[in-house]
Write a protein that holds these residues in place. Structure first.
Motif, PDB file in Angstrom:
ATOM      1  N   MET A  12       0.735  -1.266  -0.123  1.00 52.34           N
ATOM      2  CA  MET A  12       0.012   0.101   0.013  1.00 52.34           C
ATOM      3  C   MET A  12       1.155   1.173   0.016  1.00 52.34           C
ATOM      4  O   MET A  12       1.551   1.392   0.971  1.00 52.34           O
ATOM      5  N   TYR A  13       0.747   2.117  -0.967  1.00 52.03           N
ATOM      6  CA  TYR A  13       1.532   3.257  -1.317  1.00 52.03           C
ATOM      7  C   TYR A  13       0.622   4.605  -0.981  1.00 52.03           C
ATOM      8  O   TYR A  13      -0.554   4.532  -1.345  1.00 52.03           O
ATOM      9  N   GLY A  14       1.323   5.618  -0.516  1.00 52.98           N
ATOM     10  CA  GLY A  14       0.780   6.881  -0.416  1.00 52.98           C
ATOM     11  C   GLY A  14      -0.285   6.869   0.753  1.00 52.98           C
ATOM     12  O   GLY A  14      -1.404   7.591   0.802  1.00 52.98           O
ATOM     13  N   CYS A  15      -0.035   6.109   1.730  1.00 52.42           N
ATOM     14  CA  CYS A  15      -0.859   6.204   3.070  1.00 52.42           C
ATOM     15  C   CYS A  15      -0.460   7.489   3.660  1.00 52.42           C
ATOM     16  O   CYS A  15       0.820   7.825   3.563  1.00 52.42           O
ATOM     17  N   SER A  16      -1.402   7.928   4.769  1.00 48.47           N
ATOM     18  CA  SER A  16      -0.691   9.154   5.710  1.00 48.47           C
ATOM     19  C   SER A  16       0.319   8.634   6.758  1.00 48.47           C
ATOM     20  O   SER A  16      -0.003   7.563   7.440  1.00 48.47           O
ATOM     21  N   GLU A  62      -7.267 -19.432  11.602  1.00 50.83           N
ATOM     22  CA  GLU A  62      -7.138 -19.658  10.296  1.00 50.83           C
ATOM     23  C   GLU A  62      -5.550 -19.597   9.582  1.00 50.83           C
ATOM     24  O   GLU A  62      -5.451 -20.203   8.636  1.00 50.83           O
ATOM     25  N   SER A  63      -5.026 -18.671  10.225  1.00 50.93           N
ATOM     26  CA  SER A  63      -3.624 -18.405  10.046  1.00 50.93           C
ATOM     27  C   SER A  63      -3.033 -17.298  10.431  1.00 50.93           C
ATOM     28  O   SER A  63      -2.946 -17.332  11.783  1.00 50.93           O
ATOM     29  N   HIS A  64      -2.832 -16.383   9.800  1.00 49.49           N
ATOM     30  CA  HIS A  64      -2.305 -14.919  10.287  1.00 49.49           C
ATOM     31  C   HIS A  64      -2.437 -13.752   9.629  1.00 49.49           C
ATOM     32  O   HIS A  64      -2.790 -13.963   8.250  1.00 49.49           O
ATOM     33  N   MET A  65      -2.414 -12.490   9.769  1.00 46.09           N
ATOM     34  CA  MET A  65      -2.590 -11.356   9.069  1.00 46.09           C
ATOM     35  C   MET A  65      -1.279 -10.423   9.828  1.00 46.09           C
ATOM     36  O   MET A  65      -1.310 -10.420  11.124  1.00 46.09           O
ATOM     37  N   SER A  66      -0.435  -9.806   8.937  1.00 48.04           N
ATOM     38  CA  SER A  66       0.364  -8.930   9.483  1.00 48.04           C
ATOM     39  C   SER A  66       0.422  -7.630   8.691  1.00 48.04           C
ATOM     40  O   SER A  66      -0.030  -7.583   7.616  1.00 48.04           O
ATOM     41  N   ILE A  67       0.930  -6.518   9.146  1.00 47.40           N
ATOM     42  CA  ILE A  67       1.162  -5.205   8.868  1.00 47.40           C
ATOM     43  C   ILE A  67       2.607  -4.783   9.170  1.00 47.40           C
ATOM     44  O   ILE A  67       2.626  -4.878  10.459  1.00 47.40           O
ATOM     45  N   HIS A  68       3.265  -4.332   8.190  1.00 48.32           N
ATOM     46  CA  HIS A  68       4.697  -3.683   8.794  1.00 48.32           C
ATOM     47  C   HIS A  68       4.271  -2.055   7.956  1.00 48.32           C
ATOM     48  O   HIS A  68       4.100  -2.085   7.055  1.00 48.32           O
ATOM     49  N   THR A  69       4.534  -1.066   8.970  1.00 48.53           N
ATOM     50  CA  THR A  69       4.364   0.277   8.446  1.00 48.53           C
ATOM     51  C   THR A  69       5.569   0.891   8.191  1.00 48.53           C
ATOM     52  O   THR A  69       6.695   0.761   9.098  1.00 48.53           O
ATOM     53  N   TYR A  70       5.771   1.773   7.177  1.00 49.79           N
ATOM     54  CA  TYR A  70       6.932   2.731   7.105  1.00 49.79           C
ATOM     55  C   TYR A  70       6.368   4.094   6.875  1.00 49.79           C
ATOM     56  O   TYR A  70       6.073   4.659   5.555  1.00 49.79           O
ATOM     57  N   GLU A  72       7.451   7.103   7.254  1.00 50.39           N
ATOM     58  CA  GLU A  72       8.388   8.023   6.231  1.00 50.39           C
ATOM     59  C   GLU A  72       7.938   7.917   4.932  1.00 50.39           C
ATOM     60  O   GLU A  72       8.388   8.756   4.432  1.00 50.39           O
ATOM     61  N   LEU A  73       7.776   6.550   4.459  1.00 51.02           N
ATOM     62  CA  LEU A  73       7.662   6.293   3.389  1.00 51.02           C
ATOM     63  C   LEU A  73       6.204   6.216   2.669  1.00 51.02           C
ATOM     64  O   LEU A  73       5.779   6.237   1.406  1.00 51.02           O
ATOM     65  N   GLY A  74       5.306   6.472   3.533  1.00 54.07           N
ATOM     66  CA  GLY A  74       3.827   6.434   3.310  1.00 54.07           C
ATOM     67  C   GLY A  74       3.412   4.882   2.724  1.00 54.07           C
ATOM     68  O   GLY A  74       2.523   4.755   2.018  1.00 54.07           O
ATOM     69  N   TYR A  75       4.093   3.963   3.383  1.00 52.08           N
ATOM     70  CA  TYR A  75       3.921   2.580   2.903  1.00 52.08           C
ATOM     71  C   TYR A  75       3.547   1.625   3.937  1.00 52.08           C
ATOM     72  O   TYR A  75       4.244   1.668   5.039  1.00 52.08           O
ATOM     73  N   PHE A  99      -9.446   1.769   5.849  1.00 44.27           N
ATOM     74  CA  PHE A  99      -8.715   2.473   7.093  1.00 44.27           C
ATOM     75  C   PHE A  99      -7.704   3.338   6.582  1.00 44.27           C
ATOM     76  O   PHE A  99      -7.277   4.610   7.133  1.00 44.27           O
ATOM     77  N   LEU A 100      -6.405   2.661   5.750  1.00 40.89           N
ATOM     78  CA  LEU A 100      -5.116   3.288   5.346  1.00 40.89           C
ATOM     79  C   LEU A 100      -5.364   4.136   4.355  1.00 40.89           C
ATOM     80  O   LEU A 100      -4.576   5.066   4.000  1.00 40.89           O
ATOM     81  N   LYS A 101      -6.592   4.112   3.570  1.00 39.09           N
ATOM     82  CA  LYS A 101      -6.629   5.046   1.983  1.00 39.09           C
ATOM     83  C   LYS A 101      -5.450   5.366   1.307  1.00 39.09           C
ATOM     84  O   LYS A 101      -5.030   6.205   1.333  1.00 39.09           O
ATOM     85  N   PRO A 102      -5.008   3.960   0.879  1.00 43.03           N
ATOM     86  CA  PRO A 102      -3.787   4.159   0.079  1.00 43.03           C
ATOM     87  C   PRO A 102      -4.020   4.698  -1.297  1.00 43.03           C
ATOM     88  O   PRO A 102      -5.071   4.665  -1.794  1.00 43.03           O
ATOM     89  N   GLU A 103      -3.067   5.571  -2.167  1.00 42.43           N
ATOM     90  CA  GLU A 103      -3.132   6.052  -3.096  1.00 42.43           C
ATOM     91  C   GLU A 103      -3.162   5.142  -4.245  1.00 42.43           C
ATOM     92  O   GLU A 103      -3.709   5.061  -5.254  1.00 42.43           O
ATOM     93  N   LYS A 104      -2.469   4.032  -4.084  1.00 42.20           N
ATOM     94  CA  LYS A 104      -1.992   2.896  -4.808  1.00 42.20           C
ATOM     95  C   LYS A 104      -1.789   1.646  -4.062  1.00 42.20           C
ATOM     96  O   LYS A 104      -1.095   1.810  -3.154  1.00 42.20           O
ATOM     97  N   THR A 105      -2.220   0.440  -4.733  1.00 35.29           N
ATOM     98  CA  THR A 105      -1.740  -0.607  -4.158  1.00 35.29           C
ATOM     99  C   THR A 105      -1.319  -1.718  -5.225  1.00 35.29           C
ATOM    100  O   THR A 105      -1.589  -1.462  -6.387  1.00 35.29           O
TER     101      THR A 105
END
Length: 149
Positions: A12-16, A62-70, A72-75, A99-105
């Motif tokens: 996810m690119y372009g997040c705040s 059922e398994s897993h879900m993960s999020i790693h945020t950056y 400073e890169l909006g990523y 929630f994250l409202k990315p500009e591009k995915t």
């Protein structure tokens, strides 16, 4: 044999910056995604990095879900891996995107544990030479016109 699981990876690119650096916001987004996707949460683990960024991991029945945020890169790098037919990883991603409202995915869908039964496990290379042919034909016409003048 049936495929064991679905694994979606999303860039996810372009997040705040503020959304990506807010641990409570990310936890709320993940909990809502788990609920909407009909998943069973076993544990939610997270770590906030300094000066910014975080990692959150939802351990699911059922398994897993993960999020790693950056921030400073909006990523944000998101993984959703589920087994079985009851959960809907696509709905979880839709919630996270809202929630994250990315500009591009960029989404990659991986079928896990197919044991060679799925034809799509071998990379398919699709090349269209029509655009190249058009360019070649156009340049030949241009050269032909230039030579005539």
């Amino acid at each position: 044999m049936k495929v064991i699981g679905k694994h979606l990876t999303v860039d996810m690119y372009g997040c705040s910056f503020d959304s990506l650096d807010n641990l409570e916001f990310i936890k709320t987004a993940m909990l809502e995604a788990v609920k909407e996707a009909n998943m069973t949460l076993l544990n939610l683990s997270y770590h906030k990095f300094e000066p910014q960024g975080l990692t959150a991991l939802a351990l699911l029945a059922e398994s897993h879900m993960s999020i790693h945020t950056y921030p400073e890169l909006g990523y944000a790098a998101v993984d959703v891996f589920t087994c079985g037919d009851q959960s809907r990883p696509d709905k979880a991603l839709a919630v996270l995107k809202s929630f994250l409202k990315p500009e591009k995915t960029k989404t990659t869908n991986i079928m896990r544990g197919d044991f060679g039964s799925q034809k799509d496990m071998k990379p398919r290379i699709k090349i269209s030479i029509a655009p190249l042919r058009r360019v070649r034909n156009t340049s030949a016409r241009v050269w032909s016109l230039l030579r005539k003048k």
